[in-house]
Design a protein around this motif. Structure first.
Motif, mmCIF file in Angstrom:
data_model
loop_
_atom_site.group_PDB
_atom_site.id
_atom_site.type_symbol
_atom_site.label_atom_id
_atom_site.label_comp_id
_atom_site.label_asym_id
_atom_site.label_seq_id
_atom_site.Cartn_x
_atom_site.Cartn_y
_atom_site.Cartn_z
ATOM 1 N N ASN A 75 -18.697 -12.793 48.398
ATOM 2 C CA ASN A 75 -17.741 -12.097 47.540
ATOM 3 C C ASN A 75 -16.568 -11.552 48.341
ATOM 4 O O ASN A 75 -16.750 -10.998 49.437
ATOM 5 N N LEU A 76 -15.370 -11.693 47.773
ATOM 6 C CA LEU A 76 -14.161 -11.081 48.302
ATOM 7 C C LEU A 76 -13.538 -10.320 47.147
ATOM 8 O O LEU A 76 -13.099 -10.918 46.161
ATOM 9 N N ASP A 77 -13.467 -8.991 47.248
ATOM 10 C CA ASP A 77 -13.136 -8.168 46.080
ATOM 11 C C ASP A 77 -12.350 -6.934 46.508
ATOM 12 O O ASP A 77 -12.717 -6.252 47.470
ATOM 13 N N GLY A 78 -11.260 -6.657 45.788
ATOM 14 C CA GLY A 78 -10.602 -5.366 45.929
ATOM 15 C C GLY A 78 -9.539 -5.273 47.001
ATOM 16 O O GLY A 78 -9.400 -4.212 47.619
ATOM 17 N N PHE A 79 -8.745 -6.340 47.194
ATOM 18 C CA PHE A 79 -7.730 -6.339 48.244
ATOM 19 C C PHE A 79 -6.365 -6.759 47.703
ATOM 20 O O PHE A 79 -6.267 -7.397 46.649
ATOM 21 N N ARG A 82 -16.553 -16.156 45.554
ATOM 22 C CA ARG A 82 -16.203 -15.433 44.334
ATOM 23 C C ARG A 82 -15.133 -14.408 44.681
ATOM 24 O O ARG A 82 -15.382 -13.441 45.400
ATOM 25 N N MET A 83 -13.941 -14.636 44.180
ATOM 26 C CA MET A 83 -12.823 -13.718 44.434
ATOM 27 C C MET A 83 -12.534 -12.917 43.172
ATOM 28 O O MET A 83 -12.404 -13.488 42.092
ATOM 29 N N SER A 84 -12.391 -11.618 43.316
ATOM 30 C CA SER A 84 -12.133 -10.776 42.149
ATOM 31 C C SER A 84 -11.297 -9.567 42.555
ATOM 32 O O SER A 84 -11.351 -9.105 43.695
ATOM 33 N N ASN A 85 -10.518 -9.075 41.599
ATOM 34 C CA ASN A 85 -9.732 -7.856 41.786
ATOM 35 C C ASN A 85 -8.859 -7.936 43.037
ATOM 36 O O ASN A 85 -8.865 -7.037 43.884
ATOM 37 N N ASN A 117 -9.871 -11.782 37.631
ATOM 38 C CA ASN A 117 -9.070 -10.563 37.728
ATOM 39 C C ASN A 117 -8.137 -10.606 38.935
ATOM 40 O O ASN A 117 -8.087 -9.667 39.732
ATOM 41 N N LEU A 118 -7.398 -11.680 39.050
ATOM 42 C CA LEU A 118 -6.423 -11.798 40.127
ATOM 43 C C LEU A 118 -5.007 -11.575 39.585
ATOM 44 O O LEU A 118 -4.725 -11.843 38.419
ATOM 45 N N MET A 119 -4.129 -11.098 40.443
ATOM 46 C CA MET A 119 -2.693 -11.074 40.185
ATOM 47 C C MET A 119 -2.052 -11.959 41.241
ATOM 48 O O MET A 119 -2.093 -11.638 42.436
ATOM 49 N N GLU A 172 -9.179 -14.194 33.419
ATOM 50 C CA GLU A 172 -8.522 -12.882 33.400
ATOM 51 C C GLU A 172 -7.562 -12.730 34.585
ATOM 52 O O GLU A 172 -7.656 -11.779 35.362
ATOM 53 N N THR A 173 -6.651 -13.654 34.704
ATOM 54 C CA THR A 173 -5.751 -13.688 35.850
ATOM 55 C C THR A 173 -4.304 -13.818 35.392
ATOM 56 O O THR A 173 -3.994 -14.536 34.442
ATOM 57 N N SER A 174 -3.422 -13.130 36.084
ATOM 58 C CA SER A 174 -1.992 -13.137 35.805
ATOM 59 C C SER A 174 -1.286 -13.936 36.899
ATOM 60 O O SER A 174 -1.383 -13.593 38.085
ATOM 61 N N ILE A 175 -0.594 -15.000 36.503
ATOM 62 C CA ILE A 175 0.117 -15.866 37.448
ATOM 63 C C ILE A 175 1.583 -15.842 37.044
ATOM 64 O O ILE A 175 2.002 -16.499 36.089
ATOM 65 N N ARG A 176 2.401 -15.075 37.769
ATOM 66 C CA ARG A 176 3.756 -14.773 37.311
ATOM 67 C C ARG A 176 4.751 -14.783 38.478
ATOM 68 O O ARG A 176 4.449 -14.323 39.587
#
Length: 469
Positions: A177-181, A211-214, A239-241, A266-270
């Protein structure tokens, strides 16, 4: 410090064209309940805090390592690394080839204040844990050290000395897991080899284990995959931006290469930029995207939001709006090239993209219960304005602006297909994390909305139970 080159990875240059789990923590010992319901006992926690003043052995917040690389070198599976807010760089030297190398089965969590005993104690107001490739500290960054815009070119004087990749995942063989960065300021500008792909993170032969999140990817650049380059792997990305990244060839935000079947939810690609595939470029793979938004992305040639090169895909409750591509009939929303590009849209919106919403260059689209500007054949489809709260006008300048929530009077409210979001479980939340399904028009019948967001109104009924990730 870690230094590694993936000599076995062949770089593709295109000239033409998990779930995160429910984590239950006790002091220095963790249990992870994953999506399959399997519980694993985890080893001791290793702590990282750049401001720690203790013995720097990683055994507590007081005695935390001040350098994330030291923690990675010390960690063995199944340990977890908890990283307090701060700015962390792969090296204190000028060696661009050094990156944070993820170890198989070692879980990295950021976003801590530096006093927590449980993962659930992290809150959004905590200081950000930033992984930065700005080795010399000479980039144009905000007060936290985050680069808020992509490189102006391959030889941008502010990024030419940055890390080629900030993070790498190479051949992990167990769940990691890679989360919260926040991952920023990677610059993979070496055209001759591996250091031309994945400015933020490069993922190679990791199976379904990452698994990448947040995570926020911002201000990264590369030849291919400005933020993320993925080959031979099927990560869960949740949950990625992915904002303001650039590829000098393909995949401004993400490049998915061969033998990959990623899931993005649940990801925003902008506001990403590339020649082909401003948001995502899919090269001979298969992708699933749910509850996600593409807006303000630019491809100077084709595929403003998404370019599918002989790549099938499934898009459920996805909004693709306000994206731009430079050539005539070049798919400002999506460009589907080749007979293998069989792309399915359900409960989705393609609207306000320029010059076209989609272009099928021998590709095949299957569309149902979706809003497509100009119309598209299929059950439940509509073509009228979805009435976003505040959409932007598609233009040749990448932008993260606009609000793509639905207005209360949108024709996309309560007009989707419920079956598409009931199985699998991962489709049951919108981009804001709100549970689907709400009776948005209050007619007494609960029906899912089209697009990335489920409208929320006081007093609306919840027709499905709230499900934890």
């Amino acid at each position: 410090m870690l230094k590694q080159v993936f000599s076995s990875l062949s770089r593709i240059v295109l000239v033409v064209i998990f779930l995160g789990g429910l984590f239950l923590a006790s002091v220095n010992s963790l249990s992870v309940v994953n999506a399959a319901g399997t519980t694993d006992t985890k080893g001791t926690i290793i702590y990282v805090d750049q401001d720690a003043t203790g013995s720097e052995d990683g055994t507590s917040w007081v005695n935390a390592f001040t350098d994330l690389q030291d923690a990675l070198q010390a960690a063995v599976a199944p340990q977890q690394i908890w990283v307090a807010g701060g700015l962390y760089k792969p090296t204190s030297t000028t060696d661009r080839t050094i990156f944070f190398d993820i170890k198989s089965g070692v879980h990295l969590f950021g976003g801590f204040a530096g006093n927590e005993t449980d993962l659930d104690q992290r809150v959004a107001t905590n200081p950000t844990s930033i992984l930065s490739g700005d080795l010399l500290g000479n980039d144009l960054v905000d007060s936290l050290g985050v680069r808020r815009s992509f490189a102006t070119g391959l030889d941008d004087p502010k990024t030419i000395d940055n890390s080629y990749h900030v993070v790498a995942c190479n051949g992990v063989t167990s769940i990691t897991n890679l989360d919260g960065f926040t991952i920023t300021a990677g610059h993979a500008n070496d055209e001759s080899g591996i250091h031309g792909s994945g400015g933020g993170i490069i993922i190679y032969e990791c199976g379904q284990n990452l698994r990448m999140s947040n995570i926020q990817f911002i201000g990264n650049s590369a030849y291919n995959g400005g933020a993320i380059y993925n080959q031979g792997s099927s990560p869960m990305m949740m949950n990625l931006m992915i904002h303001k990244n650039r590829a000098f060839t393909s995949g401004g935000g993400v490049f998915n290469s061969t033998n990959s079947n990623p899931t993005i939810r649940e990801t925003s690609i902008r506001g990403n930029l590339a020649v082909y595939g401003g948001g995502i470029y899919n090269y001979m793979n298969s992708i699933t995207i749910a509850n996600s938004l593409f807006s303000g992305n630019v491809a100077t040639q084709a595929g403003g939001a998404v370019y599918n090169y002989f790549s099938p895909g499934e898009y459920v409750n996805v909004t693709i709006a306000g994206n731009f591509s430079g050539l005539p009939d070049s798919g400002g929303g999506t460009y589907n090239l080749g007979a293998a590009a069989k792309v399915k849209f359900v409960n989705s919106i393609l609207y306000g993209n320029q010059p076209t919403q989609y272009t099928n260059a021998e590709g095949i689209m299957s569309v149902s219960y979706s809003a497509i500007q100009g119309g598209y054949s299929g059950v439940g489809n509509i073509s009228i304005d979805p009435l976003f709260i505040n959409p932007i006008t598609a233009q040749n300048t990448a932008s993260t602006g606009g609000d793509y929530h639905l207005s209360p009077f949108s024709p996309c409210v309560d007009t989707g297909l419920n079956d598409a979001v009931q199985i699998p479980i991962l489709y049951r939340e919108d981009l804001d994390g709100n549970v689907r399904i709400f009776d948005g028009n209050r007619d007494g019948v609960g029906t899912v909305d089209m697009g990335a967001y489920e409208i929320q109104q006081a007093g609306s009924k919840v027709f499905l139970p709230l499900l934890t990730k």
